[in-house]
Design a protein around this motif. Sequence first.
Motif, PDB file in Angstrom:
ATOM      1  N   MET A  70     -16.869  10.357  14.003  1.00  0.00           N
ATOM      2  CA  MET A  70     -16.240   9.110  13.588  1.00  0.00           C
ATOM      3  C   MET A  70     -16.236   8.104  14.729  1.00  0.00           C
ATOM      4  N   GLY A  71     -16.123   8.557  15.937  1.00  0.00           N
ATOM      5  CA  GLY A  71     -16.147   7.628  17.055  1.00  0.00           C
ATOM      6  C   GLY A  71     -14.793   7.461  17.703  1.00  0.00           C
ATOM      7  N   PRO A  72     -14.716   6.568  18.679  1.00  0.00           N
ATOM      8  CA  PRO A  72     -13.498   6.406  19.462  1.00  0.00           C
ATOM      9  C   PRO A  72     -12.373   5.640  18.759  1.00  0.00           C
ATOM     10  N   THR A  76     -10.695   1.028   8.511  1.00  0.00           N
ATOM     11  CA  THR A  76     -10.554  -0.357   8.049  1.00  0.00           C
ATOM     12  C   THR A  76     -11.861  -0.867   7.461  1.00  0.00           C
ATOM     13  N   LEU A  77     -12.954  -0.618   8.144  1.00  0.00           N
ATOM     14  CA  LEU A  77     -14.250  -1.072   7.642  1.00  0.00           C
ATOM     15  C   LEU A  77     -14.641  -0.352   6.364  1.00  0.00           C
ATOM     16  N   ARG A  78     -14.315   0.921   6.251  1.00  0.00           N
ATOM     17  CA  ARG A  78     -14.583   1.653   5.008  1.00  0.00           C
ATOM     18  C   ARG A  78     -13.782   1.050   3.847  1.00  0.00           C
ATOM     19  N   ILE A  79     -12.517   0.728   4.098  1.00  0.00           N
ATOM     20  CA  ILE A  79     -11.675   0.130   3.055  1.00  0.00           C
ATOM     21  C   ILE A  79     -12.235  -1.221   2.643  1.00  0.00           C
ATOM     22  N   LEU A  80     -12.569  -2.064   3.615  1.00  0.00           N
ATOM     23  CA  LEU A  80     -13.108  -3.383   3.290  1.00  0.00           C
ATOM     24  C   LEU A  80     -14.428  -3.267   2.524  1.00  0.00           C
ATOM     25  N   GLY A  81     -15.276  -2.348   2.924  1.00  0.00           N
ATOM     26  CA  GLY A  81     -16.535  -2.131   2.210  1.00  0.00           C
ATOM     27  C   GLY A  81     -16.309  -1.685   0.781  1.00  0.00           C
ATOM     28  N   LEU A  84     -11.638   7.038  -1.138  1.00  0.00           N
ATOM     29  CA  LEU A  84     -12.099   7.224   0.236  1.00  0.00           C
ATOM     30  C   LEU A  84     -11.560   8.499   0.883  1.00  0.00           C
ATOM     31  N   GLU A  85     -10.720   9.220   0.133  1.00  0.00           N
ATOM     32  CA  GLU A  85     -10.124  10.458   0.632  1.00  0.00           C
ATOM     33  C   GLU A  85      -9.441  10.258   1.982  1.00  0.00           C
ATOM     34  N   LEU A  86      -8.617   9.206   2.029  1.00  0.00           N
ATOM     35  CA  LEU A  86      -7.844   8.907   3.228  1.00  0.00           C
ATOM     36  C   LEU A  86      -6.368   9.170   2.940  1.00  0.00           C
ATOM     37  N   TYR A 144      -2.077   2.424   3.279  1.00  0.00           N
ATOM     38  CA  TYR A 144      -1.029   1.411   3.151  1.00  0.00           C
ATOM     39  C   TYR A 144      -0.817   0.663   4.462  1.00  0.00           C
ATOM     40  N   ARG A 145      -0.864   1.381   5.577  1.00  0.00           N
ATOM     41  CA  ARG A 145      -0.680   0.728   6.882  1.00  0.00           C
ATOM     42  C   ARG A 145      -1.808  -0.255   7.157  1.00  0.00           C
ATOM     43  N   LEU A 146      -3.043   0.191   6.932  1.00  0.00           N
ATOM     44  CA  LEU A 146      -4.190  -0.677   7.211  1.00  0.00           C
ATOM     45  C   LEU A 146      -4.250  -1.853   6.239  1.00  0.00           C
TER      46      LEU A 146
END
Length: 55
Positions: free
Chosen positions: A1-3, A10-15, A33-35, A41-43
């Motif tokens: 996933m990265g740092p 956030t980018l996954r949600i926006l996409g 998105l299985e989050l 809700y926070r993002l």
Amino acid sequence: MGPSPAAHHTLRILGYLAAQRGPVPAATVTAALELPRSTVYRLLGVMEQHGFVIH
């Protein structure tokens, strides 16, 4: 996933939202998105504060 998991999420949600034809409940975003619910809700709250989404 990265740092920066928050940036990635956030980018996954926006996409995901960009690909929808209309309003989408937060619960649908969470399931699609299985989050964790709290993460979505926070993002979404931060994105709303900055004008990227509306509630």
